[in-house]
Design a protein around this motif. Structure first.
Motif, PDB file in Angstrom:
ATOM      1  N   GLU A  74      18.959  16.450   3.249  1.00  0.00           N
ATOM      2  CA  GLU A  74      18.435  15.566   2.203  1.00  0.00           C
ATOM      3  C   GLU A  74      17.868  14.307   2.872  1.00  0.00           C
ATOM      4  OE1 GLU A  74      20.422  14.713  -2.074  1.00  0.00           O
ATOM      5  OE2 GLU A  74      21.516  13.879  -0.393  1.00  0.00           O
ATOM      6  N   THR A  75      16.720  13.809   2.355  1.00  0.00           N
ATOM      7  CA  THR A  75      16.217  12.531   2.852  1.00  0.00           C
ATOM      8  C   THR A  75      16.932  11.404   2.089  1.00  0.00           C
ATOM      9  OG1 THR A  75      14.484  12.319   1.191  1.00  0.00           O
ATOM     10  CG2 THR A  75      13.924  13.555   3.197  1.00  0.00           C
ATOM     11  N   PRO A  76      16.902  10.179   2.628  1.00  0.00           N
ATOM     12  CA  PRO A  76      17.526   9.059   1.907  1.00  0.00           C
ATOM     13  C   PRO A  76      16.967   8.897   0.482  1.00  0.00           C
ATOM     14  CG  PRO A  76      17.118   8.433   4.171  1.00  0.00           C
ATOM     15  CD  PRO A  76      16.484   9.777   4.006  1.00  0.00           C
ATOM     16  N   ARG A  77      15.640   9.051   0.331  1.00  0.00           N
ATOM     17  CA  ARG A  77      15.051   8.929  -1.017  1.00  0.00           C
ATOM     18  C   ARG A  77      15.592   9.999  -1.957  1.00  0.00           C
ATOM     19  NH1 ARG A  77      10.364   5.747  -1.609  1.00  0.00           N
ATOM     20  NH2 ARG A  77      10.297   4.608   0.323  1.00  0.00           N
ATOM     21  N   GLU A  78      15.666  11.238  -1.443  1.00  0.00           N
ATOM     22  CA  GLU A  78      16.183  12.331  -2.288  1.00  0.00           C
ATOM     23  C   GLU A  78      17.637  12.065  -2.673  1.00  0.00           C
ATOM     24  OE1 GLU A  78      13.383  15.921  -0.434  1.00  0.00           O
ATOM     25  OE2 GLU A  78      15.365  15.537   0.426  1.00  0.00           O
ATOM     26  N   CYS A  79      18.386  11.515  -1.724  1.00  0.00           N
ATOM     27  CA  CYS A  79      19.788  11.193  -2.006  1.00  0.00           C
ATOM     28  C   CYS A  79      19.890  10.115  -3.085  1.00  0.00           C
ATOM     29  CB  CYS A  79      20.472  10.733  -0.721  1.00  0.00           C
ATOM     30  SG  CYS A  79      22.115  10.064  -0.968  1.00  0.00           S
ATOM     31  N   ALA A  80      19.092   9.050  -2.955  1.00  0.00           N
ATOM     32  CA  ALA A  80      19.154   7.961  -3.940  1.00  0.00           C
ATOM     33  C   ALA A  80      18.783   8.467  -5.335  1.00  0.00           C
ATOM     34  CB  ALA A  80      18.218   6.828  -3.515  1.00  0.00           C
ATOM     35  N   VAL A  81      17.778   9.343  -5.398  1.00  0.00           N
ATOM     36  CA  VAL A  81      17.361   9.918  -6.690  1.00  0.00           C
ATOM     37  C   VAL A  81      18.484  10.782  -7.265  1.00  0.00           C
ATOM     38  CG1 VAL A  81      15.779  11.603  -7.723  1.00  0.00           C
ATOM     39  CG2 VAL A  81      14.894   9.816  -6.206  1.00  0.00           C
ATOM     40  N   ARG A  82      19.060  11.657  -6.425  1.00  0.00           N
ATOM     41  CA  ARG A  82      20.125  12.560  -6.907  1.00  0.00           C
ATOM     42  C   ARG A  82      21.358  11.766  -7.362  1.00  0.00           C
ATOM     43  NH1 ARG A  82      24.448  13.776  -4.448  1.00  0.00           N
ATOM     44  NH2 ARG A  82      23.682  13.223  -2.370  1.00  0.00           N
ATOM     45  N   GLU A  83      21.783  10.800  -6.528  1.00  0.00           N
ATOM     46  CA  GLU A  83      22.997  10.040  -6.874  1.00  0.00           C
ATOM     47  C   GLU A  83      22.795   9.235  -8.160  1.00  0.00           C
ATOM     48  OE1 GLU A  83      26.037   9.926  -5.616  1.00  0.00           O
ATOM     49  OE2 GLU A  83      25.868  10.952  -3.700  1.00  0.00           O
ATOM     50  N   THR A  84      21.590   8.687  -8.340  1.00  0.00           N
ATOM     51  CA  THR A  84      21.347   7.885  -9.551  1.00  0.00           C
ATOM     52  C   THR A  84      21.357   8.789 -10.790  1.00  0.00           C
ATOM     53  OG1 THR A  84      20.038   6.350  -8.218  1.00  0.00           O
ATOM     54  CG2 THR A  84      19.791   6.182 -10.597  1.00  0.00           C
ATOM     55  N   ARG A  85      20.802  10.002 -10.625  1.00  0.00           N
ATOM     56  CA  ARG A  85      20.822  10.951 -11.755  1.00  0.00           C
ATOM     57  C   ARG A  85      22.260  11.397 -12.051  1.00  0.00           C
ATOM     58  NH1 ARG A  85      17.969  14.755  -9.561  1.00  0.00           N
ATOM     59  NH2 ARG A  85      19.776  15.986  -9.006  1.00  0.00           N
ATOM     60  N   GLU A  86      23.022  11.746 -10.996  1.00  0.00           N
ATOM     61  CA  GLU A  86      24.390  12.241 -11.203  1.00  0.00           C
ATOM     62  C   GLU A  86      25.307  11.158 -11.768  1.00  0.00           C
ATOM     63  OE1 GLU A  86      24.429  15.445  -7.475  1.00  0.00           O
ATOM     64  OE2 GLU A  86      25.743  13.697  -7.395  1.00  0.00           O
ATOM     65  N   GLU A  87      25.132   9.930 -11.278  1.00  0.00           N
ATOM     66  CA  GLU A  87      26.084   8.875 -11.657  1.00  0.00           C
ATOM     67  C   GLU A  87      25.757   8.231 -12.997  1.00  0.00           C
ATOM     68  OE1 GLU A  87      27.613   7.685  -7.188  1.00  0.00           O
ATOM     69  OE2 GLU A  87      26.502   6.180  -8.308  1.00  0.00           O
ATOM     70  N   VAL A  88      24.458   8.027 -13.294  1.00  0.00           N
ATOM     71  CA  VAL A  88      24.129   7.298 -14.535  1.00  0.00           C
ATOM     72  C   VAL A  88      23.055   7.982 -15.370  1.00  0.00           C
ATOM     73  CG1 VAL A  88      24.848   5.068 -13.601  1.00  0.00           C
ATOM     74  CG2 VAL A  88      22.463   5.754 -13.388  1.00  0.00           C
ATOM     75  N   GLY A  89      22.546   9.139 -14.933  1.00  0.00           N
ATOM     76  CA  GLY A  89      21.627   9.931 -15.755  1.00  0.00           C
ATOM     77  C   GLY A  89      20.190   9.460 -15.784  1.00  0.00           C
ATOM     78  N   LEU A  90      19.799   8.505 -14.931  1.00  0.00           N
ATOM     79  CA  LEU A  90      18.393   8.069 -14.903  1.00  0.00           C
ATOM     80  C   LEU A  90      17.570   8.991 -14.008  1.00  0.00           C
ATOM     81  CD1 LEU A  90      18.361   4.172 -14.545  1.00  0.00           C
ATOM     82  CD2 LEU A  90      18.343   5.569 -16.617  1.00  0.00           C
ATOM     83  N   GLY A  91      16.341   9.303 -14.441  1.00  0.00           N
ATOM     84  CA  GLY A  91      15.418  10.085 -13.629  1.00  0.00           C
ATOM     85  C   GLY A  91      14.481   9.157 -12.876  1.00  0.00           C
TER      86      GLY A  91
END
Ligand SMILES: Nc1ncnc2c1[nH]c(=O)n2[C@H]1C[C@H](O)[C@@H](COP(=O)(O)OP(=O)(O)OP(=O)(O)O)O1
Length: 180
Positions: free
Chosen positions: A55-72
């Motif tokens: 995973e790239t850092p950007r992909e990680c930040a996107v995934r974690e934000t979606r998993e933790e708070v549901g924002l796309g």
């Protein structure tokens, strides 16, 4: 060494129901989470977490934000705002990529890991956050960039969030490679 991310979605308070609001109004609220489990439990921080394999850092930040708070979030809408190196007893413990964005879809919702809260930038609860956050997060929320090293000392096997914060180096106005 752990590689991790933090993501700070931002918005302008006046872009809600205010008819005088302009799309140019500077963002003055940040989405923080109250961490419900794991490292930093009970403290406020941005959404984020550890990179998964390939995973790239950007992909990680996107995934974690979606998993933790549901924002796309579209990875291209993330602005790189910082690189933070956390050392424990002189050894590199975590390297953290910090992102900021004003572009996202959806409304924040709580998860097992996080309770989200929009917070005015002047009311960020630094006394309920990692001790280092007060040193670099204000700069990130002002739209600037940071690179820092933060040194912690612990007895025995104490985790990072129980270690004593001892000192740091911090640089502002740094440049990052496109796509970092
Ligand atoms: N010192 C300091 N200041 C501010 N933020 C952090 C630190 N140290 C840190 O580790 N962090 C941040 C970096 C990460 O965003 C989180 C820690 O990630 P974690 O919650 O352990 O990662 P996940 O992948 O979400 O965890 P699990 O899924 O394994 O629970 O804190």
């Amino acid at each position: 060494m752990i590689e991790a991310t933090l993501c700070f979605p931002m918005r302008s308070r006046s872009n809600g129901d205010d008819p005088t609001a302009s799309a140019d109004d500077a963002p003055d609220e940040v989405l923080l989470i109250e961490k419900r489990r794991g490292l930093g439990e009970g403290w406020y921080n941005g959404p984020g977490g550890k990179l998964e394999s390939a995973e790239t850092p950007r992909e990680c930040a996107v995934r974690e934000t979606r998993e933790e708070v549901g924002l796309g979030i579209d990875p291209a809408d993330l602005e790189k705002a910082g690189e933070l190196r956390f050392l424990l007893n002189g050894e590199e413990h975590t390297f953290c990529h910090v992102f900021r964005t004003t572009e996202f879809d959806g409304e924040p919702a709580a998860s097992a890991e996080a309770r989200p809260e929009w917070v005015p930038v002047e009311d960020v609860p630094y006394d309920q956050m990692w001790e280092d956050d007060r040193l670099w997060l204000p700069t990130v929320l002002e739209g600037e960039t940071v690179r820092g090293e933060f040194r912690f000392e612990a007895e025995g096997d104490e985790p990072l969030d129980e270690a004593e914060f001892v000192d740091h180096d911090l640089e502002t106005g740094v440049s990052f490679e496109a796509g970092d």
